[in-house]
Design a protein around this motif. Structure first.
Motif, short mmCIF file in Angstrom:
data_model
loop_
_atom_site.label_atom_id
_atom_site.label_comp_id
_atom_site.label_asym_id
_atom_site.label_seq_id
_atom_site.Cartn_x
_atom_site.Cartn_y
_atom_site.Cartn_z
N UNK A 4 0.85 -1.18 0.00
CA UNK A 4 0.00 0.00 0.00
C UNK A 4 0.89 1.24 0.00
N UNK A 5 0.37 2.34 -0.49
CA UNK A 5 1.17 3.55 -0.60
C UNK A 5 1.62 4.04 0.77
N UNK A 6 2.71 4.76 0.79
CA UNK A 6 3.22 5.35 2.02
C UNK A 6 2.30 6.49 2.43
N UNK A 7 1.97 6.55 3.71
CA UNK A 7 1.13 7.62 4.24
C UNK A 7 1.83 8.31 5.40
N UNK A 8 1.85 9.62 5.38
CA UNK A 8 2.35 10.41 6.50
C UNK A 8 1.28 11.43 6.85
N UNK A 9 0.88 11.48 8.11
CA UNK A 9 -0.19 12.39 8.49
C UNK A 9 0.01 12.90 9.91
N UNK A 10 -0.57 14.07 10.18
CA UNK A 10 -0.54 14.67 11.50
C UNK A 10 -1.95 15.16 11.84
N UNK A 11 -2.19 15.47 13.09
CA UNK A 11 -3.51 15.93 13.51
C UNK A 11 -3.85 17.27 12.88
N UNK A 12 -5.15 17.46 12.61
CA UNK A 12 -5.63 18.71 12.05
C UNK A 12 -6.48 19.45 13.08
N UNK A 13 -6.32 20.77 13.13
CA UNK A 13 -7.11 21.62 14.01
C UNK A 13 -7.91 22.61 13.16
N UNK A 14 -8.67 23.46 13.83
CA UNK A 14 -9.45 24.50 13.15
C UNK A 14 -9.04 25.85 13.72
N UNK A 15 -8.27 26.61 12.94
CA UNK A 15 -7.76 27.90 13.41
C UNK A 15 -8.48 29.08 12.78
#
Length: 272
Positions: free
Chosen positions: A98-109
């Protein structure tokens, strides 16, 4: 020369994906399994990108092993930045994983300019990041990290015998926007309200890939009006486009294809 952030990292995941195949070449035009292009590495960028992405925390037993190391990390609370990184010391030949995935948390600014109150409800699926093919050249390094950063001044008298005699210190958290290429991102030139953003930093240009943001439908009922704005390394003008929209049940996934190095910020025309 880019100055790496003073990360105090905690390794929360350490994964080696070993696959069979022949060794890769770092030269341009090389092909992995099934004719998938191997993105050539820019060796002049390796040291600075590796330091910025904190991949020096990886312990590599066999630098020629086929596959990659993957680890999401988080910094100290002084400058709240999450980072997700990958490093392939010997290259990765498999295109079947499967493809490489890099992710971080998202907020609402939206609507926040300087001071930040550290409150809010979140879910694990509310993230932002990238996906890309798993074929890599040796010494490929990359990471995704938040560009909306929160700095909280430290009270030098906190937890000391002199604390009750010291003058109060303003420890209000301050929001600022920064990246590997820009100490201060030109976010004031963007039209609308900044939701959140991340940067993709690497010593190679992916052959393919996507940038994405996952939003909750209750909070973002009209994603069709939103845009993803991209700032290339060294550029001063943002390129804003309407992303593709995927219905994920309780969430939306906004996707922009053609992954490139740079900064991605999600913009909304409304505060709510």
């Amino acid at each position: 020369m880019n100055k790496s952030l003073p990360f105090s990292t905690v390794l929360s995941c350490y994964l080696i994906l070993a696959v069979t195949g022949t060794s890769l070449s770092g030269c341009g035009g090389a092909l992995g399994e099934n004719g998938v292009p191997v993105p050539p590495v820019n060796e002049s960028q390796f040291a600075s990108v590796a330091a910025y992405c904190t991949t020096d925390t990886f312990k590599v037993d066999d630098p020629k092993r086929d596959g990659w190391l993957s680890a999401p990390m988080i910094t100290s609370p002084v400058d709240s930045v999450e980072i997700s990184a990958i490093y392939s010391p010997g290259g990765s030949t498999s295109s079947l994983l499967s493809s490489i995935s890099m992710q971080v948390d998202r907020s609402d600014y939206r609507g926040i300019t300087t001071s930040v109150v550290r409150t809010g409800y979140s879910r694990p699926e509310w993230v932002m990041g990238v996906t890309m093919p798993s074929v890599l050249a040796p010494k490929s390094v990359a990471c995704v990290t938040q560009v909306a950063r929160i700095h909280t001044p430290i009270d030098p008298f906190a937890n000391t015998p002199f604390a009750r005699f010291a003058n109060p210190v303003d420890t209000t958290s301050v929001l600022y926007w920064s990246s590997y290429w820009n100490q201060a991102l030109p976010v004031d030139t963007l039209a609308g309200y900044k939701v959140d953003g991340f940067e993709f930093v690497a010593d190679f240009a992916p052959a393919d890939g996507q940038a994405y943001f996952v939003l909750d439908k209750a909070r973002f009922p009209a994603p069709q009006s939103m845009s993803i704005c991209f700032l290339a390394p060294g550029a001063v003008t943002w390129d804003c486009k309407q992303p593709s929209l995927i219905d994920r049940g309780a969430n939306w996934q906004l996707v922009q294809s053609g992954l490139k190095q740079g900064v991605y910020i999600l913009m909304s025309p409304t505060l709510q």
